[in-house]
Every structure is written in C-alpha cells, then in structure tokens.
Design a protein around this motif. Structure first.
Motif, PDB file in Angstrom:
ATOM      1  N   SER A  83     -11.210 163.651  36.876  1.00 37.19           N
ATOM      2  CA  SER A  83      -9.765 163.784  37.071  1.00 37.19           C
ATOM      3  C   SER A  83      -9.267 162.619  37.924  1.00 37.19           C
ATOM      4  N   PRO A  84      -9.338 161.403  37.351  1.00 34.19           N
ATOM      5  CA  PRO A  84      -8.903 160.232  38.114  1.00 34.19           C
ATOM      6  C   PRO A  84      -7.388 160.222  38.287  1.00 34.19           C
ATOM      7  N   ARG A  85      -6.945 159.681  39.401  1.00 29.87           N
ATOM      8  CA  ARG A  85      -5.516 159.589  39.680  1.00 29.87           C
ATOM      9  C   ARG A  85      -4.953 158.258  39.171  1.00 29.87           C
ATOM     10  N   TYR A  86      -5.849 157.305  38.974  1.00 26.62           N
ATOM     11  CA  TYR A  86      -5.416 155.944  38.626  1.00 26.62           C
ATOM     12  C   TYR A  86      -6.021 155.470  37.314  1.00 26.62           C
ATOM     13  N   MET A  87      -5.229 154.656  36.608  1.00 27.19           N
ATOM     14  CA  MET A  87      -5.773 153.905  35.485  1.00 27.19           C
ATOM     15  C   MET A  87      -5.623 152.427  35.793  1.00 27.19           C
ATOM     16  N   TRP A  88      -6.663 151.668  35.522  1.00 23.96           N
ATOM     17  CA  TRP A  88      -6.699 150.235  35.804  1.00 23.96           C
ATOM     18  C   TRP A  88      -6.761 149.493  34.475  1.00 23.96           C
ATOM     19  N   ILE A  89      -5.833 148.572  34.245  1.00 23.49           N
ATOM     20  CA  ILE A  89      -5.897 147.716  33.060  1.00 23.49           C
ATOM     21  C   ILE A  89      -6.105 146.297  33.573  1.00 23.49           C
ATOM     22  N   GLY A  90      -7.306 145.773  33.401  1.00 26.48           N
ATOM     23  CA  GLY A  90      -7.627 144.488  34.019  1.00 26.48           C
ATOM     24  C   GLY A  90      -8.291 143.520  33.068  1.00 26.48           C
ATOM     25  N   CYS A  91      -8.596 142.346  33.596  1.00 30.12           N
ATOM     26  CA  CYS A  91      -9.291 141.320  32.826  1.00 30.12           C
ATOM     27  C   CYS A  91     -10.780 141.665  32.773  1.00 30.12           C
ATOM     28  N   ALA A  92     -11.428 141.250  31.689  1.00 21.05           N
ATOM     29  CA  ALA A  92     -12.864 141.511  31.523  1.00 21.05           C
ATOM     30  C   ALA A  92     -13.717 140.665  32.475  1.00 21.05           C
ATOM     31  N   ASP A  93     -13.113 139.708  33.136  1.00 24.87           N
ATOM     32  CA  ASP A  93     -13.822 138.803  34.049  1.00 24.87           C
ATOM     33  C   ASP A  93     -14.767 139.574  34.990  1.00 24.87           C
ATOM     34  N   SER A  94     -16.019 139.095  35.063  1.00 25.57           N
ATOM     35  CA  SER A  94     -17.038 139.825  35.837  1.00 25.57           C
ATOM     36  C   SER A  94     -16.748 139.840  37.336  1.00 25.57           C
ATOM     37  N   ARG A  95     -15.827 138.982  37.763  1.00 24.96           N
ATOM     38  CA  ARG A  95     -15.539 138.905  39.201  1.00 24.96           C
ATOM     39  C   ARG A  95     -14.455 139.873  39.639  1.00 24.96           C
TER      40      ARG A  95
END
Ligand code: CO
Length: 276
Positions: A83-95
């Motif tokens: 039951s996460p409160r957040y969704m993260w949409i990010g770059c695939a970059d490993s860093r």
C-alpha cells in the motif's frame, strides 16, 4: 538441498561435480548432476559471469537477514499486500534509484522508469502502471523525477542519432522545439539543465491530462502530480513547483512553471500567446 558431489577421493568429480561421466564407485545410486548443480559447480570454479552475480545473491541473503533482524515479520507483512503512498516516474539511469534517494523501504514507493522519464499518451506500459497505482493502490502522490546530466536529454539537445531510441527521444526534441525561445540564448550546459527541468514539467502535464488522472479527479479521488529534478553531483532532489492536483489548474500551473525560464533579453513575453 546441498549440491551433489562425488565422494570419491581423488576423483575429478570431487573437484568438479559438473563432470557427469565419472566411473568411480560411490555411495548411493549414480545420477547426473541437475542443471542447478552444474551451475553451482561452474560458480565454484569461478565462472566469471556467474561469479559476478553470485556476489549479488550473497548480498541479498545478508540484506534479507538484516531486515528480518531489524523488523521481524517485515516480509510476511509485505507479502500479503502493498500500500505505497507514492508513485515515482523516473529515468532508467542507474544513478537515480527511487528508494535509496528518498530513504523509502520496499512497499513504500511504486516505481515506473524509462529512458528520460517520458510519459506519452499512447504508452500503454506507463499508462497501465499509472492506472494500477491510482485505481488499485490509491497512491496519493505521483512524482515525475528527472535528473541533470541525463543522457537522453543530452542526445536530444545535441541532435545525436543513437538508434532505436531516437524515436523515443523525439518526444524530448518536441519539448525542446516548443520552448526553443527560452533555451537558445543559454549556454549549451545551461540548455541541457533547463531542458531536463522543462521535460519534467511537460511530463507532469502529460500525467495530469491522462485519462487515468482526469477520471480519478472526476471521482473526487485525491491524487497530486509533482515534478522534481535530481542532481547527480550532490544527490539532492529539487521541487520544480509544478504540482497539479485538480483539473482546473493544470494549464495555469504549467504556464507559470514554464514562464520561470525567461526568453532572451528584449523579447516581449506578454505580447505572445502560448508557451513557446
Ligand atoms: Co536519464
């Protein structure tokens, strides 16, 4: 179950269980090594590829043990439901790993990543992930996170041809073209940094205008879309202050955010319409 080993003293099998045709007598009935045993044997011999991965598996066992020590029942609780409160949409970059950067544990952030954190209205992968996050997990915040020094942004900025990804990065080039008057008077380095930020603002807008978010707001479900950018050099996140949390303000928030990037001196911002 322990990997099978030939008990024969001095037998080549003892050192190398992957040897299947050992003729020495041994205790128990002979059987060929299973695929698992063959892999284990090769790992023991120092197969470079598997040895590389075996350190990850070893680290995983230590991590799981440490988590269990710290918080007994952690995995059984998570296995039942997330039951996460957040969704993260990010770059695939490993860093740019979502959990580490934000100090969140497994189960606390739902993640979608692709090259250059782009959300396209026809990308069924991204939209399905957002729909699941909003309609099933009921996340309260969706955060689009770009990062400075993004190779995708750099390729789009410099017009580099990199292959198949050119078609994906075309979306970024569209952002660049749309806001060229706010970019062209800057140095190449500044242009890349600003395009990283503008791309985030554009994608926040795309998420907010998606059917998934529009439907959620129409139902009265509270969900806000935010834009952040991450600095590889200092490890810090910056809020781009383009939060959209209801349909009426999407265009206004977008306009305010983009207009923070001035055009060249002498250019009359007020005389023009649109956001270019
Ligand atoms: Co990137």
């Amino acid at each position: 179950r322990r990997p099978w080993r030939c008990p024969g003293r001095g037998c080549a099998c003892a050192a190398n269980p992957a040897t299947l045709n050992c003729a020495k007598p041994r205790r128990g009935a002979w059987r060929p090594a299973t695929a698992y045993e063959q892999t284990a044997a090769r790992n023991a011999q120092g197969n470079p590829v598997s040895a590389d991965l075996s350190s990850l598996l070893e680290a995983n066992r230590r991590w799981a043990e440490a988590v269990k020590q710290r918080e007994p029942g952690f995995f059984t609780r998570l296995a039942r439901q997330q039951s996460p409160r957040y969704m993260w949409i990010g770059c695939a970059d490993s860093r740019v790993p979502a959990n580490e950067i934000t100090g969140l544990d497994p189960g606390e952030v739902f993640v979608h990543r692709n090259v250059a954190n782009i959300v396209v209205h026809s990308d069924l992968n991204a939209l399905s992930t957002i729909q699941f996050a909003v309609e099933h997990l009921k996340v309260r915040h969706i955060i689009v996170v770009g990062h400075y020094g993004c190779a995708g942004v750099r390729a789009a900025m410099r017009g580099l041809r990199v292959g198949l990804a050119d078609n994906w990065l075309r979306h970024l080039q569209d952002v660049r073209l749309r806001h060229r008057k706010r970019l062209e008077h800057l140095s190449p380095e500044q242009q890349e940094d600003v395009l990283c930020e503008m791309n985030v603002i554009e994608q926040v807008g795309n998420v907010a205008l998606s059917t998934v978010i529009q439907d959620a707001w129409a139902r009265g479900q509270p969900v806000a879309v935010h834009g952040w950018v991450y600095g590889l050099k200092d490890g810090l996140l910056k809020d781009l202050e383009c939060t959209m949390d209801r349909p009426e303000t999407v265009v206004q928030v977008f306009g305010h955010a983009i207009k923070r990037y001035p055009r060249a001196a002498g250019h009359d911002d007020a005389a023009e319409t649109g956001f270019d």
